[in-house]
Design a protein around this motif. Structure first.
Motif, mmCIF file in Angstrom:
data_model
loop_
_atom_site.group_PDB
_atom_site.id
_atom_site.type_symbol
_atom_site.label_atom_id
_atom_site.label_comp_id
_atom_site.label_asym_id
_atom_site.label_seq_id
_atom_site.Cartn_x
_atom_site.Cartn_y
_atom_site.Cartn_z
ATOM 1 N N UNK A 58 0.733 -1.122 -0.179
ATOM 2 C CA UNK A 58 -0.014 -0.186 0.163
ATOM 3 C C UNK A 58 1.020 1.242 0.043
ATOM 4 N N UNK A 59 1.444 1.566 -0.947
ATOM 5 C CA UNK A 59 2.403 2.870 -0.878
ATOM 6 C C UNK A 59 1.794 3.993 -1.176
ATOM 7 N N UNK A 60 2.032 5.232 -0.662
ATOM 8 C CA UNK A 60 1.400 6.317 -0.727
ATOM 9 C C UNK A 60 -0.181 6.281 -0.287
ATOM 10 N N UNK A 61 -0.384 5.748 0.810
ATOM 11 C CA UNK A 61 -1.787 5.323 1.084
ATOM 12 C C UNK A 61 -2.184 6.149 2.554
ATOM 13 N N UNK A 62 -1.198 6.877 3.325
ATOM 14 C CA UNK A 62 -1.907 7.475 4.499
ATOM 15 C C UNK A 62 -1.344 8.904 4.603
ATOM 16 N N UNK A 63 -2.309 9.554 5.304
ATOM 17 C CA UNK A 63 -1.946 10.994 5.414
ATOM 18 C C UNK A 63 -1.174 11.235 6.686
ATOM 19 N N UNK A 64 -1.279 10.363 7.712
ATOM 20 C CA UNK A 64 -0.202 10.492 8.693
ATOM 21 C C UNK A 64 0.188 9.081 9.132
ATOM 22 N N UNK A 65 1.322 9.025 9.909
ATOM 23 C CA UNK A 65 1.646 7.726 10.143
ATOM 24 C C UNK A 65 2.481 8.031 11.702
ATOM 25 N N UNK A 66 2.016 7.325 12.701
ATOM 26 C CA UNK A 66 2.755 7.201 14.158
ATOM 27 C C UNK A 66 3.661 6.225 14.369
ATOM 28 N N UNK A 67 4.668 6.268 14.795
ATOM 29 C CA UNK A 67 5.562 5.257 15.290
ATOM 30 C C UNK A 67 6.155 5.581 16.720
ATOM 31 N N UNK A 68 5.516 5.537 17.875
ATOM 32 C CA UNK A 68 5.858 5.566 19.048
ATOM 33 C C UNK A 68 6.280 4.613 19.978
ATOM 34 N N UNK A 69 7.319 4.913 20.522
ATOM 35 C CA UNK A 69 8.245 3.994 21.494
ATOM 36 C C UNK A 69 8.338 2.636 20.763
ATOM 37 N N UNK A 70 8.654 2.534 19.746
ATOM 38 C CA UNK A 70 8.818 1.441 18.745
ATOM 39 C C UNK A 70 10.294 1.144 17.993
ATOM 40 N N UNK A 71 11.026 2.357 17.499
ATOM 41 C CA UNK A 71 12.064 2.602 16.833
ATOM 42 C C UNK A 71 13.334 1.860 17.446
ATOM 43 N N UNK A 72 13.321 2.023 18.907
ATOM 44 C CA UNK A 72 14.318 1.320 19.782
ATOM 45 C C UNK A 72 14.140 -0.023 20.031
ATOM 46 N N UNK A 73 13.066 -0.735 19.405
ATOM 47 C CA UNK A 73 12.847 -2.102 19.734
ATOM 48 C C UNK A 73 13.290 -3.154 18.421
ATOM 49 N N UNK A 74 13.649 -2.392 17.289
ATOM 50 C CA UNK A 74 13.959 -3.063 16.013
ATOM 51 C C UNK A 74 15.475 -3.173 15.663
ATOM 52 N N UNK A 75 15.717 -4.092 15.051
ATOM 53 C CA UNK A 75 17.106 -4.060 14.671
ATOM 54 C C UNK A 75 17.664 -3.044 13.663
ATOM 55 N N UNK A 76 16.824 -2.449 12.820
ATOM 56 C CA UNK A 76 16.874 -1.678 11.976
ATOM 57 C C UNK A 76 16.145 -0.547 11.749
ATOM 58 N N UNK A 77 16.228 0.513 12.693
ATOM 59 C CA UNK A 77 15.158 1.791 12.518
ATOM 60 C C UNK A 77 15.210 2.350 11.406
ATOM 61 N N UNK A 78 16.082 2.473 10.599
ATOM 62 C CA UNK A 78 16.253 3.233 9.558
ATOM 63 C C UNK A 78 15.189 2.643 8.276
ATOM 64 N N UNK A 79 15.194 1.270 8.232
ATOM 65 C CA UNK A 79 14.376 0.732 7.532
ATOM 66 C C UNK A 79 12.799 0.809 7.798
ATOM 67 N N UNK A 80 12.600 1.016 9.021
ATOM 68 C CA UNK A 80 10.999 1.621 9.511
ATOM 69 C C UNK A 80 10.821 2.833 8.884
ATOM 70 N N UNK A 81 11.702 3.785 9.045
ATOM 71 C CA UNK A 81 11.591 4.989 8.519
ATOM 72 C C UNK A 81 11.532 5.012 6.865
ATOM 73 N N UNK A 82 12.314 4.295 6.231
ATOM 74 C CA UNK A 82 12.114 4.199 4.812
ATOM 75 C C UNK A 82 10.821 3.695 4.454
ATOM 76 N N UNK A 83 10.258 2.601 5.193
ATOM 77 C CA UNK A 83 8.972 2.096 4.714
ATOM 78 C C UNK A 83 7.811 2.902 5.031
#
Length: 235
Positions: free
Chosen positions: A113-138
């Motif tokens: 679903x690329x280009x599908x959302x007006x806003x995205x929240x990602x709270x208290x999550x990035x510090x729990x994944x191996x590759x935070x930059x991959x989440x940002x890019x997605x």
């Protein structure tokens, strides 16, 4: 890294163990309950939520997801911890709100679903994944042009270690021991670099102060411990 690799199963298992008391304001998720109104206000102050398509990445048991829905957003919420997703879905029967919960990674959803959302929240999550930059890019791929991205995380500073781990997990026992790992904390400069690499523009950076004794959370200028970020995808 494939879309299925950017997850630490010991982390998802950790949150699944908290699932049964996720909605207990005095349980192990107490700090999340206390922080939630400030996080929602930060988002609502920068985007119009009524009628907006919003994605909550790393939604856990749905505290922010439901708050976004109650503010009028059309919410999709994703996580890779099945236990907390079960709790989130069950809580909808109590709240009467509508949230589309899915067990899927941000990377996999971005492929669908690329280009599908007006806003995205990602709270208290990035510090729990191996590759935070991959989440940002997605998330950048998932946003519509002109869309907004919001995140909260912990800075990698001695003060954050003292308050976020020693204080919160060992002295005050607000969180289970092992909730956070200092090496996974993210400096604002590192997050800003990931935003630039993904084509997102940094709008705002604010500190988030939390007093566990008064249970009061507020925005502050210092980003030495917790901080919130707002970014935008160019139109």
């Amino acid at each position: 890294m494939t879309v299925s690799e950017n997850v630490d199963r010991s982390e998802t298992a950790k949150f699944d163990r908290l699932a049964s008391r996720w909605w207990d304001p005095d349980g192990e998720s107490r700090p999340l309950h206390d922080l939630n109104p400030v996080r929602l206000a930060y988002v609502a102050g920068r985007v119009s939520l009524r009628g907006a398509r919003v994605l909550d990445v790393g939604c856990g048991g749905g505290l922010l997801s439901e708050a976004l829905a109650a503010a009028g957003a059309e919410v999709t919420a994703i996580d890779l911890a099945p236990g907390v997703l079960d709790v989130a879905r069950l809580h909808l029967y109590e709240s009467g709100l509508k949230v589309d919960y899915r067990e899927i990674s941000a990377e996999a959803l971005a492929a669908q679903q690329p280009a599908s959302f007006d806003a995205i929240t990602c709270m208290e999550m990035l510090e729990h994944v191996p590759d935070p930059a991959s989440i940002v890019e997605a998330c950048a791929r998932l946003l519509k042009p002109g869309g907004s991205w919001f995140a909260s995380t912990l800075n990698r500073t001695p003060r954050a270690f003292a308050l976020g781990i020693v204080g919160a997990e060992y002295l005050l026992r607000l969180l289970p021991r092992g909730t956070h790992h200092y090496r996974q904390f993210i400096k604002p400069s590192e997050l800003a670099a990931a935003l630039r690499a993904s084509g997102l523009e940094l709008d705002d950076l604010r500190g988030l102060d939390y007093n566990p004794l008064t249970r009061r959370a507020r925005l502050v200028d210092s980003v030495a411990v917790n901080y919130l970020v707002s970014a935008r995808k160019p139109a």
